[in-house]
Scaffold this active site. Structure first.
Site, PDB file in Angstrom:
ATOM      1  N   HIS A 297       0.849  -1.187   0.000  1.00 41.19           N
ATOM      2  CA  HIS A 297       0.000   0.000   0.000  1.00 41.19           C
ATOM      3  C   HIS A 297       0.881   1.232   0.000  1.00 41.19           C
ATOM      4  O   HIS A 297       1.958   1.225   0.601  1.00 41.19           O
ATOM      5  CB  HIS A 297      -0.918   0.000   1.236  1.00 41.19           C
ATOM      6  CG  HIS A 297      -2.123   0.851   1.057  1.00 41.19           C
ATOM      7  ND1 HIS A 297      -2.100   2.204   1.260  1.00 41.19           N
ATOM      8  CD2 HIS A 297      -3.380   0.544   0.646  1.00 41.19           C
ATOM      9  CE1 HIS A 297      -3.300   2.687   1.007  1.00 41.19           C
ATOM     10  NE2 HIS A 297      -4.083   1.709   0.622  1.00 41.19           N
TER      11      HIS A 297
ATOM     12  N   ASP B  42      -7.914  -5.420  -0.026  1.00 38.98           N
ATOM     13  CA  ASP B  42      -8.364  -6.256  -1.144  1.00 38.98           C
ATOM     14  C   ASP B  42      -7.888  -7.695  -1.057  1.00 38.98           C
ATOM     15  O   ASP B  42      -8.317  -8.528  -1.852  1.00 38.98           O
ATOM     16  CB  ASP B  42      -7.897  -5.641  -2.468  1.00 38.98           C
ATOM     17  CG  ASP B  42      -8.645  -4.359  -2.761  1.00 38.98           C
ATOM     18  OD1 ASP B  42      -9.856  -4.332  -2.513  1.00 38.98           O
ATOM     19  OD2 ASP B  42      -8.013  -3.390  -3.202  1.00 38.98           O
TER      20      ASP B  42
END
Ligand code: CMC
Length: 488
Positions: A307, A364
């Site tokens: 991320h 996700d």
């Protein structure tokens, strides 16, 4: 926010100096305010991918990527996921406070009353070819809402509330209609008897010949999914919303821009990517080790990992994983892909490659498993993300609209193209084109390698990376010997 007496000092040029104010956010985040930098020094900053750049001040979401903290309007995401419903969270994001029972009732009522789309829009769905990705339908239909619900230039408060309700509610209706169209079943209208998530599931899965049986665990899981996706401060799609909205484009076009940005597989499309990856690992019989090696050799990406801002566990991923444990432990719900995902996580988190780069599971990694368990079709995964993120996008649009500091977004650039050169008449063009160099020796007219293809007219996508280039579908320039296609 406070402006500190402390200043940052920039030394530049030949012994020159500029003093820049330091701003401190309510959680102690510090920023150098460069608003006067170019005016005072002639310099701009450059920050590809905006890794260090704050684009606005916002009171909506707080995120600490080092500590794995996420809060909406000050409330920890863990508490909101456990105790609130999505509609309450949407209200909180939009208006800054958790709603009282009366406010929640009024907001829910407005959402219900706004859930139908204009009947004439239904025929649009039939105009899309079979197998159109529902994100393409969603982005188009949301932009089209502006034709049916025109937005006045000057918005009164109640008009703004109505638009917000339209979008939060109708994105869900459009999503379900697009699925029904894709499977050739009649569209099921929203019902005032059902709550937000139940309504969506009913529009997706009931039919005139069969009622849909709601499962409270699935409803809770989807509600939590939507809460976890509802906002994430200045991510790619929210920045697209703010940038588009800064031109004062109508709000439907603004949200459509957000949906388009979300679609990419590095952003909202990663929930599809993670399931494709697990599917590939499962069907190849790999226990995950080969895939991990491939990611380390840059042949693949571990989708749902890494991320831009989290350098530890994404707090949303922890909640998703917990939810998977609960949901997939129910009789008949076990999914071997969950076992693969957990093995992959374990392998990655004990591997130097991932540890040294601070790559941890993001939202996700496990979210696709929740959607799969709820029977949400694979190509609807990113659409579900969009339904969840719509309140967040709208909250940012609203915040920007009411901010006295809002200005049209217009970044600078550092130009690296050719310096001024002499115009070439047609009969002089083409010679030594590839080796044309500036005085400094830099190559200045290098043709895009994507256009050097066997196909005479267009570049066609072959792999994911090719498809990025092929978006440009560049016509081939005529060959230097005069053969090949000619540009009129
Ligand atoms: N698998 C393998 N290597 C990775 C991964 C990954 N998922 N993510 C980053 N890296 C490596 C990358 O190759 C680079 O290595 P090196 O230092 O050797 O060049 C290093 O880690 C830094 O990566 P980056 O691409 O510069 O990082 P970024 O901040 O630009 O990208 C990201 C962030 C999320 C796009 C990226 O981590 C990624 O592609 N992850 C997979 C896609 C994904 O799960 N996206 C969903 C994000 S969360 C939902 C949302 O809010 O959108």
């Amino acid at each position: 926010m406070s402006v500190q007496s402390e200043m940052a000092t920039l030394h530049y040029g030949d012994g020159k100096e500029a003093k820049l104010p330091i701003l401190v956010g309510s959680e102690g985040e510090r920023a150098v305010d460069i608003a006067t930098l170019r005016r005072d020094t002639g310099y701009v900053t450059i920050d590809e991918g905006y890794v260090n750049t704050g684009s606005c001040k916002s009171a909506i979401t707080y995120l600490d990527g080092e500590k794995g903290i996420l809060r909406y309007r000050g409330y920890p995401i863990e508490e909101l996921a456990a105790k609130s419903r999505f509609v309450e969270v949407a209200y909180l994001l939009m208006y800054g406070e958790l709603p009282t029972p009366k406010q929640l009732n009024a907001f829910s009522g407005l959402l219900n009353n706004s859930s139908l789309i204009h009947e004439d829009m239904k025929q649009f769905f039939g105009g899309f070819p079979n197998h159109t990705h529902p994100m393409a339908i969603l982005t188009t239909m949301v932009a089209s809402l502006s034709a049916f619900y025109p937005v006045p230039d000057e918005l009164k408060d109640e008009e703004e509330s109505q638009i917000i309700a339209n979008l939060v509610s109708q994105v869900r209706t459009i999503a379900a209609f697009s699925y029904k169209m894709s499977i050739g079943e009649p569209m099921i209208y929203p019902s005032y008897r059902l709550r937000f998530v139940e309504n969506f599931l009913n529009m997706m899965f009931s039919s005139p010949v069969q009622d849909y049986q709601q499962d409270p665990d699935i409803v809770k899981a989807i509600d939590t999914f939507l809460i976890l996706h509802a906002d994430h401060e200045q991510n790619c799609s929210t920045s697209a919303v703010r940038i588009t909205g800064s031109s004062q484009a109508n709000v439907y076009a603004v949200i459509s821009a957000g949906i388009s940005a979300l679609w990419g597989r590095l952003h909202g499309g990663a929930n599809q990517g993670a399931i494709s990856m697990l599917d590939e690992i499962q069907s190849s019989g790999d226990d995950g080790r080969v895939f991990i090696e491939n990611t380390k050799n840059k042949k693949a990406r571990l989708m749902g990992f890494g991320h831009r801002v989290y350098k530890t566990f994404d707090p949303r991923a922890k909640i998703m994983k917990e939810l998977c444990h609960k949901l997939l432990a129910k009789p008949g719900m076990h999914d071997p892909m969950f076992d693969i995902a957990m093995r992959l996580e374990e392998a990655a988190l004990s591997d130097e490659y991932f540890l040294s780069r601070n790559l941890y599971p993001n939202v996700d990694f496990y979210s696709g498993l929740i959607l799969k368990a709820a029977n949400i079709p694979f190509n609807m995964f990113t659409v579900l993300f969009a339904i969840g993120r719509t309140p967040g996008w709208l909250a940012h649009w609203r915040e920007m609209r009411h901010s006295p500091d809002a200005r049209i977004a217009r970044p600078r650039q550092i130009y690296v193209g050719p310096p001024m050169r002499t115009y070439l008449p047609m009969d002089k063009r083409g010679a030594n084109r590839q080796s044309e160099r500036s005085k400094s020796g830099r190559l200045i007219a290098r043709p895009d390698p994507a256009v050097i293809q066997a196909d005479p007219t267009v570049v066609r996508p072959k792999r994911f990376t090719d498809s990025i280039r092929a978006e440009r579908l560049v016509p081939m320039p005529p060959a230097e010997d005069g053969s090949g296609p000619h540009i009129a």
